[in-house]
Design an enzyme around this catalytic site. Structure first.
Site, PDB file in Angstrom:
ATOM      1  N   HIS A 121       0.866  -1.076   0.002  1.00 50.17           N
ATOM      2  CA  HIS A 121       0.107  -0.103  -0.119  1.00 50.17           C
ATOM      3  C   HIS A 121       0.935   1.303  -0.173  1.00 50.17           C
ATOM      4  O   HIS A 121       2.251   1.087   0.121  1.00 50.17           O
ATOM      5  CB  HIS A 121      -0.941  -0.241   1.155  1.00 50.17           C
ATOM      6  CG  HIS A 121      -0.176   0.091   2.464  1.00 50.17           C
ATOM      7  ND1 HIS A 121      -0.103  -0.967   3.495  1.00 50.17           N
ATOM      8  CD2 HIS A 121       0.596   0.928   3.046  1.00 50.17           C
ATOM      9  CE1 HIS A 121       0.684  -0.645   4.427  1.00 50.17           C
ATOM     10  NE2 HIS A 121       0.988   0.609   4.191  1.00 50.17           N
TER      11      HIS A 121
HETATM   12  C1  T46 Z   1       2.501   0.762   6.976  1.00 56.03           C
HETATM   13  C2  T46 Z   1       3.258  -0.487   7.169  1.00 56.03           C
HETATM   14  C3  T46 Z   1       4.762  -0.238   7.515  1.00 56.03           C
HETATM   15  C4  T46 Z   1      -5.142  -0.796  13.088  1.00 56.03           C
HETATM   16  O1  T46 Z   1      -6.313  -0.975  13.587  1.00 56.03           O
HETATM   17  N1  T46 Z   1      -4.138   0.397  13.631  1.00 56.03           N
HETATM   18  C5  T46 Z   1      -3.130   0.755  13.194  1.00 56.03           C
HETATM   19  O2  T46 Z   1      -2.503   1.576  13.581  1.00 56.03           O
HETATM   20  C6  T46 Z   1      -2.368   0.062  12.147  1.00 56.03           C
HETATM   21  C7  T46 Z   1      -1.153   0.366  11.878  1.00 56.03           C
HETATM   22  C8  T46 Z   1      -3.148  -1.243  11.722  1.00 56.03           C
HETATM   23  N2  T46 Z   1      -4.430  -1.321  12.083  1.00 56.03           N
HETATM   24  C9  T46 Z   1      -5.213  -2.527  11.756  1.00 56.03           C
HETATM   25  C10 T46 Z   1      -5.443  -2.709  10.291  1.00 56.03           C
HETATM   26  C11 T46 Z   1      -5.477  -4.090  10.020  1.00 56.03           C
HETATM   27  O3  T46 Z   1      -6.608  -4.438  10.203  1.00 56.03           O
HETATM   28  O4  T46 Z   1      -4.299  -3.727  11.985  1.00 56.03           O
HETATM   29  C12 T46 Z   1      -4.574  -4.632  10.864  1.00 56.03           C
HETATM   30  C13 T46 Z   1      -3.195  -4.839  10.085  1.00 56.03           C
HETATM   31  O5  T46 Z   1      -2.692  -3.561   9.311  1.00 56.03           O
HETATM   32  P1  T46 Z   1      -2.017  -3.699   7.937  1.00 56.03           P
HETATM   33  O6  T46 Z   1      -2.622  -4.810   6.885  1.00 56.03           O
HETATM   34  O7  T46 Z   1      -2.189  -2.200   7.428  1.00 56.03           O
HETATM   35  O8  T46 Z   1      -0.409  -3.860   8.146  1.00 56.03           O
HETATM   36  P2  T46 Z   1       0.900  -3.809   7.319  1.00 56.03           P
HETATM   37  O9  T46 Z   1       1.739  -4.522   7.957  1.00 56.03           O
HETATM   38  O10 T46 Z   1       0.468  -4.436   5.978  1.00 56.03           O
HETATM   39  O11 T46 Z   1       1.311  -2.207   7.034  1.00 56.03           O
HETATM   40  C14 T46 Z   1       1.468  -1.414   8.406  1.00 56.03           C
HETATM   41  C15 T46 Z   1       0.492  -0.270   8.437  1.00 56.03           C
HETATM   42  O12 T46 Z   1      -0.866  -0.260   8.218  1.00 56.03           O
HETATM   43  C16 T46 Z   1       1.150   0.862   7.453  1.00 56.03           C
HETATM   44  O13 T46 Z   1       0.779   2.183   7.820  1.00 56.03           O
HETATM   45  O14 T46 Z   1       3.251   1.793   6.501  1.00 56.03           O
HETATM   46  O15 T46 Z   1       2.515  -1.385   8.230  1.00 56.03           O
END
Ligand code: T46
Length: 125
Positions: free
Chosen positions: A41
């Site tokens: 993303h």
């Molecule tokens: C990024 C990379 C490096 C939340 O509820 N609150 C939060 O602050 C975050 C970061 C995530 N979430 C929830 C959203 C999803 O249901 O946690 C779950 C996993 O998040 P995501 O799939 O977005 O995780 P990554 O590792 O793909 O991405 C994360 C960050 O979201 C993003 O901002 O830059 O790490």
């Protein structure tokens, strides 16, 4: 900022010193399973500072033209990442703890999760 002495290391993240924005949120990624890749993303507005507190992870960033890929580990400098960059994280070591300081609360509508849409509408550069 490292404040090591004969007892060991102490690292500091401080707004106005080495954090370039007021922090609204801190999260950390750990326990990532072998072979998993995360990210895929870009953010529309979010600014973040990445610190690998333990272990290592391969980071890839692209603006759609230029591509940077490197291993980020506990010996790396903190990484300041602005909006508009597509990112993928892979090769997490089992002990990897990736800590992220962010300048905004979590907002799902700040995410661009479709690479074609990113390339069409949102990339910077
Ligand atoms: C990024 C990379 C490096 C939340 O509820 N609150 C939060 O602050 C975050 C970061 C995530 N979430 C929830 C959203 C999803 O249901 O946690 C779950 C996993 O998040 P995501 O799939 O977005 O995780 P990554 O590792 O793909 O991405 C994360 C960050 O979201 C993003 O901002 O830059 O790490």
């Amino acid at each position: 900022m490292q404040k090591g002495d004969t007892r060991g290391q102490l690292a500091v993240a401080e707004v106005g010193s080495n954090l370039p924005f007021p922090v609204r949120r801190v999260y950390w990624i750990h326990g990532t399973k072998p072979g998993i890749r995360r990210g895929f993303h870009a953010h529309k507005r979010l600014r973040q500072v990445f610190v690998c507190v333990a272990g290592s992870v391969r980071m890839m960033f692209t603006d759609g033209e230029r591509r940077d890929e490197f291993v980020f580990d506990a010996f790396s400098e903190a990484l300041v990442v602005g909006p508009g960059l597509w990112r993928v994280m892979s090769e997490f070591s089992p002990d990897c703890v990736l800590m992220v300081f962010a300048d905004r609360e979590y907002e799902e509508d700040d995410y661009i999760r479709d690479f074609a849409a990113y390339m069409r509408d949102c990339r910077h550069g």
